[in-house]
Design an enzyme around this catalytic site. Sequence first.
Site, PDB file in Angstrom:
ATOM      1  N   SER A 139       0.858  -1.198   0.000  1.00 35.65           N
ATOM      2  CA  SER A 139       0.000   0.000   0.000  1.00 35.65           C
ATOM      3  C   SER A 139       0.884   1.235   0.000  1.00 35.65           C
ATOM      4  CB  SER A 139      -0.864   0.014   1.258  1.00 35.65           C
ATOM      5  OG  SER A 139      -1.504   1.272   1.412  1.00 35.65           O
ATOM      6  N   TYR A 152      -1.562  -0.257  10.473  1.00 42.54           N
ATOM      7  CA  TYR A 152      -1.823  -0.660   9.079  1.00 42.54           C
ATOM      8  C   TYR A 152      -0.619  -0.316   8.200  1.00 42.54           C
ATOM      9  CZ  TYR A 152      -3.727  -1.026   4.405  1.00 42.54           C
ATOM     10  OH  TYR A 152      -3.904  -1.371   3.083  1.00 42.54           O
TER      11      TYR A 152
HETATM   12  P1  NDP Z   1     -11.694  -5.905   0.388  1.00 47.87           P
HETATM   13  O1  NDP Z   1     -12.135  -5.705   1.793  1.00 47.87           O
HETATM   14  O2  NDP Z   1     -12.669  -5.667  -0.699  1.00 47.87           O
HETATM   15  O3  NDP Z   1     -11.075  -7.369   0.233  1.00 47.87           O
HETATM   16  C1  NDP Z   1     -10.238  -7.913   1.215  1.00 47.87           C
HETATM   17  C2  NDP Z   1     -10.092  -9.405   0.996  1.00 47.87           C
HETATM   18  O4  NDP Z   1      -9.201  -9.920   2.004  1.00 47.87           O
HETATM   19  C3  NDP Z   1     -11.407 -10.147   1.122  1.00 47.87           C
HETATM   20  O5  NDP Z   1     -11.525 -11.069   0.080  1.00 47.87           O
HETATM   21  C4  NDP Z   1     -11.294 -10.866   2.464  1.00 47.87           C
HETATM   22  O6  NDP Z   1     -11.935 -12.121   2.389  1.00 47.87           O
HETATM   23  C5  NDP Z   1      -9.775 -11.082   2.547  1.00 47.87           C
HETATM   24  N1  NDP Z   1      -9.346 -11.305   3.914  1.00 47.87           N
HETATM   25  C6  NDP Z   1      -9.355 -10.443   4.971  1.00 47.87           C
HETATM   26  N2  NDP Z   1      -8.931 -11.067   6.085  1.00 47.87           N
HETATM   27  C7  NDP Z   1      -8.641 -12.350   5.731  1.00 47.87           C
HETATM   28  C8  NDP Z   1      -8.182 -13.486   6.420  1.00 47.87           C
HETATM   29  N3  NDP Z   1      -7.910 -13.456   7.742  1.00 47.87           N
HETATM   30  N4  NDP Z   1      -7.987 -14.639   5.743  1.00 47.87           N
HETATM   31  C9  NDP Z   1      -8.251 -14.704   4.424  1.00 47.87           C
HETATM   32  N5  NDP Z   1      -8.709 -13.673   3.713  1.00 47.87           N
HETATM   33  C10 NDP Z   1      -8.906 -12.515   4.358  1.00 47.87           C
HETATM   34  O7  NDP Z   1     -10.424  -4.944   0.222  1.00 47.87           O
HETATM   35  P2  NDP Z   1      -9.372  -4.743  -0.998  1.00 47.87           P
HETATM   36  O8  NDP Z   1      -9.679  -5.613  -2.144  1.00 47.87           O
HETATM   37  O9  NDP Z   1      -9.256  -3.304  -1.208  1.00 47.87           O
HETATM   38  O10 NDP Z   1      -8.048  -5.224  -0.257  1.00 47.87           O
HETATM   39  C11 NDP Z   1      -7.151  -6.177  -0.801  1.00 47.87           C
HETATM   40  C12 NDP Z   1      -5.741  -5.817  -0.372  1.00 47.87           C
HETATM   41  O11 NDP Z   1      -5.408  -4.536  -0.902  1.00 47.87           O
HETATM   42  C13 NDP Z   1      -5.541  -5.698   1.137  1.00 47.87           C
HETATM   43  O12 NDP Z   1      -4.296  -6.280   1.454  1.00 47.87           O
HETATM   44  C14 NDP Z   1      -5.503  -4.187   1.377  1.00 47.87           C
HETATM   45  O13 NDP Z   1      -4.748  -3.848   2.506  1.00 47.87           O
HETATM   46  C15 NDP Z   1      -4.848  -3.734   0.107  1.00 47.87           C
HETATM   47  N6  NDP Z   1      -5.029  -2.336  -0.287  1.00 47.87           N
HETATM   48  C16 NDP Z   1      -6.274  -1.798  -0.457  1.00 47.87           C
HETATM   49  C17 NDP Z   1      -6.410  -0.500  -0.888  1.00 47.87           C
HETATM   50  C18 NDP Z   1      -7.733   0.166  -1.039  1.00 47.87           C
HETATM   51  O14 NDP Z   1      -7.790   1.406  -0.986  1.00 47.87           O
HETATM   52  N7  NDP Z   1      -8.809  -0.552  -1.271  1.00 47.87           N
HETATM   53  C19 NDP Z   1      -5.234   0.292  -1.224  1.00 47.87           C
HETATM   54  C20 NDP Z   1      -3.980  -0.348  -0.984  1.00 47.87           C
HETATM   55  C21 NDP Z   1      -3.897  -1.622  -0.563  1.00 47.87           C
HETATM   56  P3  NDP Z   1     -12.821 -12.778   3.545  1.00 47.87           P
HETATM   57  O15 NDP Z   1     -13.365 -11.658   4.388  1.00 47.87           O
HETATM   58  O16 NDP Z   1     -13.878 -13.545   2.809  1.00 47.87           O
HETATM   59  O17 NDP Z   1     -11.870 -13.668   4.256  1.00 47.87           O
HETATM   60  C1  8X3 Z   2      -5.113   1.572   1.593  1.00 46.08           C
HETATM   61  C2  8X3 Z   2      -4.905   2.835   0.864  1.00 46.08           C
HETATM   62  O1  8X3 Z   2      -4.797   5.340   1.062  1.00 46.08           O
HETATM   63  O2  8X3 Z   2      -6.235   4.167   2.634  1.00 46.08           O
HETATM   64  O3  8X3 Z   2      -3.961   0.829   1.682  1.00 46.08           O
HETATM   65  O4  8X3 Z   2      -3.843   4.020   2.860  1.00 46.08           O
HETATM   66  S1  8X3 Z   2      -4.956   4.145   1.902  1.00 46.08           S
END
Ligand code: NDP
Ligand code: 8X3
Length: 252
Positions: A139, A152
């Site tokens: 991120s 985070y």
């Molecule tokens: P979502 O919440 O839409 O998806 C997150 C996914 O992670 C879900 O499929 C969830 O599945 C899974 N997950 C969470 N905890 C667990 C666990 N303990 N075991 C297995 N699976 C898990 O968020 P995003 O798609 O945005 O996030 C995906 C990645 O991108 C994350 O690592 C996040 O930190 C990162 N990210 C997101 C950004 C954003 O702004 N959206 C920006 C930068 C990075 P389930 O709950 O079914 O287990």
């Molecule tokens: C998530 C993106 O901008 O909320 O990793 O930190 S931000």
Amino acid sequence: MADVVFITGATSGFGRAAARRFADAGWSLVITGRRADRLKALADELSAKVPVHYATLDVRNADEVKAVVAALPEGFKQVKCLLNNAGLALSPNPAQSVELEDWHTMIDTNVKGLVNVTHALLHTLIEVGAGASIINVGSIAGQWPYPGSHVYGGTKAFVKQFSYNLRCDLLGTGVRVTDLAPGIAETEFTLVRTKGDQAASDRLYRGTTALSAEDIAEQMFYIATLPDHICINRVEVMPTRQAWSAFAIDRD
Ligand code: NDP
Ligand code: 8X3
């Protein structure tokens, strides 16, 4: 045989979009996450196109991770791309008002979970060799500080450094490692961060153009399908409508 991608967090956001993107290109899919109903729905959607294996998996549970990897059926064992995507932020509030349990959950998922899956698949990826890749979802929070990022951002800084360090140890194996670091993207991320506050999530994304899950899935696919001799160490991608802000100063 088709190439295999193993995706964590395929039930939502980037992971689900990536499953669709890799399926469009004919890859076999291993899709994982905790929500079985969503995995089944995605498998039903995509298995008309490509072979799909789905397994419920909480990445925090190292034994479960090992068992899921050990039980991969024929045709899904030779994982060529590991998409370490599962992760979450909890609480947008300042450090001093966050529950310790939330910090632990982020560390257990974003750090220990990612390490669990990497460890379980590392030898397979080395066996596959040239063209194999590990794409770790970091991120911008792993590079830049901002209020409310506390643990985070710390976990995502770990993802960056772990990715670089893996590159060193995997030199000569053909396995590539990338820290893919997105900025603001509209997924269920903020709903999770605010523990279900849909209005807060809507507010964050309103009136701007965030990245979409599909934008990031496209980056993932691009990184995984570059010629074998090219490794992208880190990609930081923000929407055009996001940038840094001025330093904050405490005044009387
Ligand atoms: P979502 O919440 O839409 O998806 C997150 C996914 O992670 C879900 O499929 C969830 O599945 C899974 N997950 C969470 N905890 C667990 C666990 N303990 N075991 C297995 N699976 C898990 O968020 P995003 O798609 O945005 O996030 C995906 C990645 O991108 C994350 O690592 C996040 O930190 C990162 N990210 C997101 C950004 C954003 O702004 N959206 C920006 C930068 C990075 P389930 O709950 O079914 O287990
Ligand atoms: C998530 C993106 O901008 O909320 O990793 O930190 S931000």
